[in-house]
Design a protein around this motif. Structure first.
Motif, PDB file in Angstrom:
ATOM      1  N   THR A 173       0.861  -1.175   0.000  1.00 39.66           N
ATOM      2  CA  THR A 173       0.000   0.000   0.000  1.00 39.66           C
ATOM      3  C   THR A 173       0.899   1.227   0.000  1.00 39.66           C
ATOM      4  O   THR A 173       1.925   1.261   0.689  1.00 39.66           O
ATOM      5  CB  THR A 173      -0.943   0.022   1.218  1.00 39.66           C
ATOM      6  N   SER A 174       0.523   2.223  -0.796  1.00 39.83           N
ATOM      7  CA  SER A 174       1.414   3.367  -0.957  1.00 39.83           C
ATOM      8  C   SER A 174       0.647   4.657  -1.187  1.00 39.83           C
ATOM      9  O   SER A 174      -0.492   4.654  -1.627  1.00 39.83           O
ATOM     10  CB  SER A 174       2.352   3.136  -2.149  1.00 39.83           C
ATOM     11  N   GLN A 175       1.335   5.750  -0.874  1.00 36.95           N
ATOM     12  CA  GLN A 175       0.847   7.088  -1.177  1.00 36.95           C
ATOM     13  C   GLN A 175       1.857   7.732  -2.104  1.00 36.95           C
ATOM     14  O   GLN A 175       3.033   7.864  -1.749  1.00 36.95           O
ATOM     15  CB  GLN A 175       0.677   7.921   0.093  1.00 36.95           C
ATOM     16  N   ARG A 176       1.433   8.083  -3.306  1.00 37.59           N
ATOM     17  CA  ARG A 176       2.319   8.691  -4.310  1.00 37.59           C
ATOM     18  C   ARG A 176       2.644  10.129  -3.957  1.00 37.59           C
ATOM     19  O   ARG A 176       1.869  10.839  -3.322  1.00 37.59           O
ATOM     20  CB  ARG A 176       1.627   8.696  -5.682  1.00 37.59           C
TER      21      ARG A 176
ATOM     22  N   ARG B 146      -5.214   2.294  -8.027  1.00 34.42           N
ATOM     23  CA  ARG B 146      -4.719   3.558  -7.496  1.00 34.42           C
ATOM     24  C   ARG B 146      -5.806   4.611  -7.651  1.00 34.42           C
ATOM     25  O   ARG B 146      -6.400   4.753  -8.712  1.00 34.42           O
ATOM     26  CB  ARG B 146      -3.449   4.017  -8.215  1.00 34.42           C
TER      27      ARG B 146
ATOM     28  N   ASP C 149      -6.365  10.357  -5.577  1.00 31.07           N
ATOM     29  CA  ASP C 149      -5.607  11.025  -4.519  1.00 31.07           C
ATOM     30  C   ASP C 149      -4.199  10.460  -4.361  1.00 31.07           C
ATOM     31  O   ASP C 149      -3.436  10.898  -3.500  1.00 31.07           O
ATOM     32  CB  ASP C 149      -6.353  10.922  -3.193  1.00 31.07           C
TER      33      ASP C 149
ATOM     34  N   PHE D  82      -3.402   7.319  -3.508  1.00 31.20           N
ATOM     35  CA  PHE D  82      -3.332   6.137  -2.657  1.00 31.20           C
ATOM     36  C   PHE D  82      -3.513   4.902  -3.518  1.00 31.20           C
ATOM     37  O   PHE D  82      -4.418   4.843  -4.351  1.00 31.20           O
ATOM     38  CB  PHE D  82      -4.418   6.176  -1.573  1.00 31.20           C
TER      39      PHE D  82
ATOM     40  N   TYR E 227       7.114   7.833  -3.665  1.00 29.50           N
ATOM     41  CA  TYR E 227       6.194   7.578  -2.548  1.00 29.50           C
ATOM     42  C   TYR E 227       6.518   8.459  -1.353  1.00 29.50           C
ATOM     43  O   TYR E 227       7.672   8.613  -0.978  1.00 29.50           O
ATOM     44  CB  TYR E 227       6.270   6.108  -2.105  1.00 29.50           C
ATOM     45  N   SER E 228       5.475   8.979  -0.727  1.00 26.82           N
ATOM     46  CA  SER E 228       5.666   9.677   0.540  1.00 26.82           C
ATOM     47  C   SER E 228       5.573   8.695   1.702  1.00 26.82           C
ATOM     48  O   SER E 228       6.077   8.949   2.786  1.00 26.82           O
ATOM     49  CB  SER E 228       4.641  10.794   0.708  1.00 26.82           C
ATOM     50  N   ARG E 229       4.930   7.547   1.425  1.00 29.43           N
ATOM     51  CA  ARG E 229       4.807   6.502   2.441  1.00 29.43           C
ATOM     52  C   ARG E 229       4.399   5.208   1.750  1.00 29.43           C
ATOM     53  O   ARG E 229       3.679   5.232   0.755  1.00 29.43           O
ATOM     54  CB  ARG E 229       3.736   6.885   3.457  1.00 29.43           C
ATOM     55  N   TYR E 230       4.877   4.094   2.302  1.00 25.81           N
ATOM     56  CA  TYR E 230       4.362   2.793   1.871  1.00 25.81           C
ATOM     57  C   TYR E 230       4.468   1.790   3.007  1.00 25.81           C
ATOM     58  O   TYR E 230       5.238   1.973   3.945  1.00 25.81           O
ATOM     59  CB  TYR E 230       5.036   2.272   0.607  1.00 25.81           C
TER      60      TYR E 230
END
Length: 111
Positions: free
Chosen positions: A17-20, A51, A54, A56, A90-93
């Motif tokens: 799971t990731s946030q681009r 995806r 937003d 995500f 990614y800002s987070r994954y």
């Protein structure tokens, strides 16, 4: 995308799971290259992904065993994609690995 055609369990799944970020710089091309490369790895069974607008996203890859997952994680081109993901895309994954023990679904032939 489509729903993966998988064998009867048990098998393994890796949930990514990731946030681009806003950075695109080769992201799409790398994604296609990684999907193709993964499909040629021993133990690979398939993947599903989505995806949102937003940024995500969820990608789930399916594997026969943990050794196949570890081998995929160490493939040189995949290591480079991981590096680019952390530095640019990614800002987070979060990655989660699980054993699928039971699977069932529904498929309407006329839809």
């Amino acid at each position: 995308m489509r729903i993966a055609n998988l064998p009867e369990p048990p098998y393994y799944m890796v949930s990514f799971t990731s946030q681009r970020t806003e950075v695109d710089d080769g992201y799409g091309e790398m994604g296609y290259a990684m999907a193709e490369l993964a499909s040629r790895q021993p133990g690979y069974l398939g993947f599903e992904s989505a995806r949102g607008a937003d940024g995500f996203g969820i990608l789930i890859s399916y594997w026969t065993d943990e050794a196949s997952i570890r081998s995929w994680k160490a493939v040189v081109d995949h290591v480079e994609a991981q590096r680019r993901g952390r530095s640019d895309w990614y800002s987070r994954y979060e990655i989660r690995v699980a054993v699928v023990q039971r699977a069932y679904g529904f498929h309407h032939e006329n839809k």
